[in-house]
Design a protein around this motif. Structure first.
Motif, mmCIF file in Angstrom:
data_model
loop_
_atom_site.group_PDB
_atom_site.id
_atom_site.type_symbol
_atom_site.label_atom_id
_atom_site.label_comp_id
_atom_site.label_asym_id
_atom_site.label_seq_id
_atom_site.Cartn_x
_atom_site.Cartn_y
_atom_site.Cartn_z
ATOM 1 N N THR A 56 0.826 -1.205 0.000
ATOM 2 C CA THR A 56 0.000 0.000 0.000
ATOM 3 C C THR A 56 0.865 1.261 0.000
ATOM 4 O O THR A 56 0.709 2.136 -0.861
ATOM 5 C CB THR A 56 -0.923 -0.035 1.235
ATOM 6 O OG1 THR A 56 -1.483 -1.363 1.360
ATOM 7 C CG2 THR A 56 -2.060 0.968 1.111
ATOM 8 N N GLU A 70 9.223 -7.064 -4.216
ATOM 9 C CA GLU A 70 7.984 -7.569 -3.599
ATOM 10 C C GLU A 70 8.053 -9.089 -3.429
ATOM 11 O O GLU A 70 8.302 -9.809 -4.391
ATOM 12 C CB GLU A 70 6.765 -7.174 -4.443
ATOM 13 C CG GLU A 70 5.456 -7.820 -4.032
ATOM 14 C CD GLU A 70 5.108 -7.694 -2.542
ATOM 15 O OE1 GLU A 70 5.211 -6.583 -1.989
ATOM 16 O OE2 GLU A 70 4.766 -8.739 -1.937
ATOM 17 N N THR A 89 -1.339 -5.448 1.497
ATOM 18 C CA THR A 89 -2.559 -5.737 2.247
ATOM 19 C C THR A 89 -3.784 -5.090 1.605
ATOM 20 O O THR A 89 -4.914 -5.527 1.848
ATOM 21 C CB THR A 89 -2.364 -5.328 3.723
ATOM 22 O OG1 THR A 89 -1.216 -6.019 4.229
ATOM 23 C CG2 THR A 89 -3.555 -5.675 4.584
ATOM 24 N N ALA A 112 13.291 -9.543 0.168
ATOM 25 C CA ALA A 112 14.371 -8.683 0.668
ATOM 26 C C ALA A 112 14.865 -9.277 1.981
ATOM 27 O O ALA A 112 14.074 -9.511 2.902
ATOM 28 C CB ALA A 112 13.865 -7.269 0.878
ATOM 29 N N GLN A 166 -5.918 2.129 5.709
ATOM 30 C CA GLN A 166 -5.356 2.290 4.366
ATOM 31 C C GLN A 166 -5.376 3.737 3.874
ATOM 32 O O GLN A 166 -4.405 4.191 3.270
ATOM 33 C CB GLN A 166 -6.007 1.349 3.355
ATOM 34 C CG GLN A 166 -7.482 1.597 3.081
ATOM 35 C CD GLN A 166 -7.989 0.756 1.903
ATOM 36 O OE1 GLN A 166 -7.217 0.167 1.147
ATOM 37 N NE2 GLN A 166 -9.294 0.693 1.736
HETATM 38 P P1 FDA Z 1 1.334 -3.657 3.122
HETATM 39 O O1 FDA Z 1 1.079 -4.942 3.813
HETATM 40 O O2 FDA Z 1 0.281 -3.148 2.230
HETATM 41 O O3 FDA Z 1 2.649 -3.755 2.262
HETATM 42 C C1 FDA Z 1 3.794 -4.465 2.661
HETATM 43 C C2 FDA Z 1 4.343 -5.207 1.470
HETATM 44 O O4 FDA Z 1 5.677 -5.632 1.740
HETATM 45 C C3 FDA Z 1 3.548 -6.453 1.104
HETATM 46 O O5 FDA Z 1 3.257 -6.456 -0.262
HETATM 47 C C4 FDA Z 1 4.494 -7.587 1.485
HETATM 48 O O6 FDA Z 1 4.319 -8.752 0.710
HETATM 49 C C5 FDA Z 1 5.840 -6.950 1.256
HETATM 50 N N1 FDA Z 1 6.941 -7.561 2.013
HETATM 51 C C6 FDA Z 1 6.969 -7.869 3.328
HETATM 52 N N2 FDA Z 1 8.155 -8.373 3.668
HETATM 53 C C7 FDA Z 1 8.901 -8.393 2.537
HETATM 54 C C8 FDA Z 1 10.224 -8.797 2.240
HETATM 55 N N3 FDA Z 1 11.047 -9.279 3.178
HETATM 56 N N4 FDA Z 1 10.671 -8.693 0.961
HETATM 57 C C9 FDA Z 1 9.870 -8.189 -0.002
HETATM 58 N N5 FDA Z 1 8.598 -7.784 0.220
HETATM 59 C C10 FDA Z 1 8.134 -7.884 1.482
HETATM 60 N N6 FDA Z 1 -7.691 -0.963 6.139
HETATM 61 C C11 FDA Z 1 -8.664 -0.155 5.649
HETATM 62 O O7 FDA Z 1 -8.429 1.041 5.500
HETATM 63 N N7 FDA Z 1 -9.890 -0.650 5.330
HETATM 64 C C12 FDA Z 1 -10.197 -1.964 5.497
HETATM 65 O O8 FDA Z 1 -11.305 -2.394 5.188
HETATM 66 C C13 FDA Z 1 -9.198 -2.812 6.012
HETATM 67 N N8 FDA Z 1 -9.462 -4.130 6.208
HETATM 68 C C14 FDA Z 1 -8.444 -4.987 6.461
HETATM 69 C C15 FDA Z 1 -8.659 -6.353 6.418
HETATM 70 C C16 FDA Z 1 -7.605 -7.234 6.557
HETATM 71 C C17 FDA Z 1 -7.850 -8.723 6.486
HETATM 72 C C18 FDA Z 1 -6.304 -6.743 6.786
HETATM 73 C C19 FDA Z 1 -5.138 -7.679 6.949
HETATM 74 C C20 FDA Z 1 -6.065 -5.378 6.875
HETATM 75 C C21 FDA Z 1 -7.129 -4.490 6.693
HETATM 76 N N9 FDA Z 1 -6.916 -3.114 6.699
HETATM 77 C C22 FDA Z 1 -7.931 -2.293 6.280
HETATM 78 C C23 FDA Z 1 -5.600 -2.550 6.995
HETATM 79 C C24 FDA Z 1 -4.846 -1.998 5.780
HETATM 80 O O9 FDA Z 1 -5.148 -2.716 4.626
HETATM 81 C C25 FDA Z 1 -3.337 -2.027 6.047
HETATM 82 O O10 FDA Z 1 -3.078 -1.367 7.264
HETATM 83 C C26 FDA Z 1 -2.515 -1.359 4.981
HETATM 84 O O11 FDA Z 1 -2.832 -1.874 3.707
HETATM 85 C C27 FDA Z 1 -1.036 -1.576 5.278
HETATM 86 O O12 FDA Z 1 -0.236 -0.964 4.303
HETATM 87 P P2 FDA Z 1 1.349 -1.061 4.409
HETATM 88 O O13 FDA Z 1 1.906 -0.295 3.292
HETATM 89 O O14 FDA Z 1 1.750 -0.701 5.783
HETATM 90 O O15 FDA Z 1 1.701 -2.610 4.277
#
Ligand code: FDA
Length: 567
Positions: free
Chosen positions: A15, A36, A89, A238, A550
């Motif tokens: 995200t 990714e 996510t 990574a 998000q």
């Molecule tokens: P995000 O998880 O999006 O990105 C991290 C990325 O890094 C992933 O693609 C991952 O695969 C990658 N990654 C991790 N480790 C790695 C590595 N070592 N090497 C390479 N890549 C790696 N929010 C909202 O606003 N409305 C909603 O309805 C919901 N509902 C909801 C349901 C569910 C089931 C979940 C799990 C979460 C929600 N949320 C939500 C929360 C929201 O979606 C979430 O907080 C954000 O998408 C997080 O964005 P980030 O960029 O922090 O992490």
């Protein structure tokens, strides 16, 4: 040396990461690589289906992180879901698009993040947004509404309502019901303008016309994938950042393991931006030598930057539900939220406020002691007072209540918006594929349970209030035999602690705060002690937001890109 060099490497194509990658690569002379761990889910029906929430859980695109046994909550571990795919996510979430209360973002500045307040973030919420409006025939009678000034119309991210929106009058009946509650819960035409308290119909990250999920990849990557200066490596893990020779902590690349199992180093000539999510970014920092020397040395990792608060301050919410029969059968659904303030959730808010205030020093001491005083009780107490002020003086929503009609039932979900409990996430091995220790300390502090209990009672009250009461049948879960109509706190506590799940909103593990009060990144989202490592994801949010994460992650990342561009 490496055969691959980019100006910027973004670790995690989720995200936050894809927003930054998109915006940096708007500059044609700037090269950007996204690393990714997951693959493309562009055509994955578990992602695209707007009615398929939950279908991706437990599949290969779900990290399904496991917590430690939760000692304050029935001793059981929890699963915290997170997307493992391009789009992160946002590809598996509930698509809810709800922001925060103005005072909550202003609190980021109050704890020392100069320039981070609602007024400076609001333009970035709008910048990312492509709000699709309500001018579709299928939305007639649905009750959806909005304030045009609160939205953006030229950003990449589609936000709106889809053709599955219910329009049979339930929205209006619910509104009448909330007005009949004692005290009433006011109608809120648009909760995305910074005032969230009340009852509202909220928009989602959906493509209104195509009726498919809008995620970070669909918004920020696929329409731009022909940019020659923007590369994405999928199915690539990574492992750690690599450092330039010399004393300064300057990252010069990332060690990655490719899909074919080969491990190589890819070079970054300007910056590495870590965006791996709140449960992974701190882990990557630790694997790279940024963190608490006592933890790093245990696993043979040399400390590059001594920063003990990496991985601390973990905050999540707890999610429970009540289920009722419905007299009506629903083939479509819709999204209704109520955000009560303390005055609507508690019958004696001022007494509860006074009791809680008196407990804050003890709460702070408990949090500090639980992490070996890595975070200082005096700092935590100050944060808790700010949080208390938000709840009892600024009257932010203290709980969220979702109602979801489906088939012959009304499902509800509820959670206290701003729990006080703080946990942590740390490595347990130098192996980048090993699971970290994740301990949110759910229910460590009793106010968190109290808010959860009152939210459950609030729902029972809603279902007893006309006209909605006449549309609903019996409560089937937990049901009155499991939790009696007049149940005290004890009766509710055991149901709640045995049936809650993570609300999947982990934040603050790489908190943006002044270093002297326990921060990990500064106001330019740069990790203290490094010259060119930033973190841009939910990890940096210092306080929980009402709303969901998000929209705020997208906004913070939009702003981060502007900050990085001018440096
Ligand atoms: P995000 O998880 O999006 O990105 C991290 C990325 O890094 C992933 O693609 C991952 O695969 C990658 N990654 C991790 N480790 C790695 C590595 N070592 N090497 C390479 N890549 C790696 N929010 C909202 O606003 N409305 C909603 O309805 C919901 N509902 C909801 C349901 C569910 C089931 C979940 C799990 C979460 C929600 N949320 C939500 C929360 C929201 O979606 C979430 O907080 C954000 O998408 C997080 O964005 P980030 O960029 O922090 O992490």
């Amino acid at each position: 040396s490496s055969e691959f060099t980019y100006d910027y490497i973004v670790v995690g194509g989720g995200t936050g990461g894809l927003v930054v990658a998109n915006r940096l690569s708007e500059q044609e002379t700037t090269s950007v690589l996204v690393i990714e761990a997951g693959g493309s889910v562009y055509n994955n029906i578990n992602v695209t289906d707007t009615g398929g929430y939950g279908n991706a859980f437990g599949t290969t695109i779900d990290w399904a992180y496991q917590t430690t046994d939760q000692e304050y909550a029935a001793g059981k571990p929890q699963i915290v879901r997170a997307g493992k795919a391009l789009g992160g996510t946002s590809t598996i979430n509930g698509m809810v698009y709800l922001r925060a209360q103005t005072a909550q973002i202003d609190a980021w500045e109050a704890i020392g993040n100069k320039g981070w307040n609602w007024n400076s973030l609001f333009p970035y919420y709008r910048k990312g947004e492509d709000f699709q409006g309500i001018h579709y025939s299928w939305l007639e009678g649905s009750g959806v509404a909005y304030d045009p000034a609160d939205h953006g119309y030229t950003g990449p991210l589609k936000v709106g309502w889809s053709s599955t929106q219910l329009n049979d009058g339930l929205a209006q009946q619910l509104n009448a019901t909330y007005q009949n509650m004692v005290p009433p819960v006011p109608y809120n035409k648009d909760p995305n303008g910074g005032q969230m308290v009340g009852y509202a119909l909220y928009p989602k990250t959906v493509d209104s016309i195509k009726n498919i999920r809008e995620d970070a990849a669909r918004a920020y990557y696929y329409p731009y994938q022909n940019r020659t200066n923007l590369h994405v490596w999928l199915n690539t893990n990574a492992n750690r950042l690599t450092w330039k020779d010399g004393d300064a902590a300057t990252a010069d690349g990332v060690e990655v393991t490719l899909a074919n199992g080969t491990t190589i180093v890819v070079k970054a000539s300007r910056e590495v931006i870590v965006a791996a999510g709140a449960l992974k970014s701190p882990v990557l920092l630790e694997l790279s030598g940024i963190g608490n020397p006592d933890i790093l040395s245990k696993y043979g990792i040399q400390t590059k930057v001594n920063l003990s608060t990496v991985g601390e301050n973990l905050q999540d919410q707890m999610n429970n539900g009540l289920v009722y029969d419905s007299m009506i059968s629903y083939s479509k659904s819709a999204d209704y939220v109520a955000y009560p303030s303390v005055n609507q959730l508690f019958t004696n808010a001022s007494a509860i406020g006074a009791q809680l205030y008196a407990k804050l020093p003890a709460y702070a001491a408990q949090v500090a002691s639980a992490n070996g005083n890595i975070t200082k009780a005096s700092n935590i107490e100050r944060f808790f007072k700010i949080q208390w002020h938000l709840i009892f003086k600024s009257h932010i929503p203290v709980a969220e209540i979702l109602l979801e009609p489906s088939g012959n039932t009304y499902d509800t979900e509820y959670w206290g918006s701003v729990p006080f409990s703080r946990g942590n996430v740390h490595i347990q091995s130098a192996d980048p594929t090993a699971a970290a220790s994740i301990d949110p300390k759910y229910f460590m502090l009793d106010f968190d349970l109290h808010a959860q209990i009152e939210a459950a009672r609030f729902i029972r009250k809603l279902f007893k209030t006309e006209p909605f009461a006449g549309m609903a049948g019996d409560e089937t879960s937990p049901g009155l035999s499991a939790v009696a109509a007049n149940a005290g706190d004890e009766g509710w506590a055991s149901f709640i602690k045995n049936n809650y799940r993570s609300n999947f909103h982990p934040i603050s593990t790489v908190a943006m705060m002044p270093k002297e009060v326990g921060g990990v990144v500064d106001t330019s989202l740069k990790v203290y002690g490094t010259s060119n490592v930033r973190v841009v994801d939910a990890s940096v949010m210092p306080f929980q937001v009402c709303g969901h994460l998000q929209s705020t992650v997208y906004a913070v990342a939009e702003r981060a890109a502007d900050i990085i561009k001018v440096e």
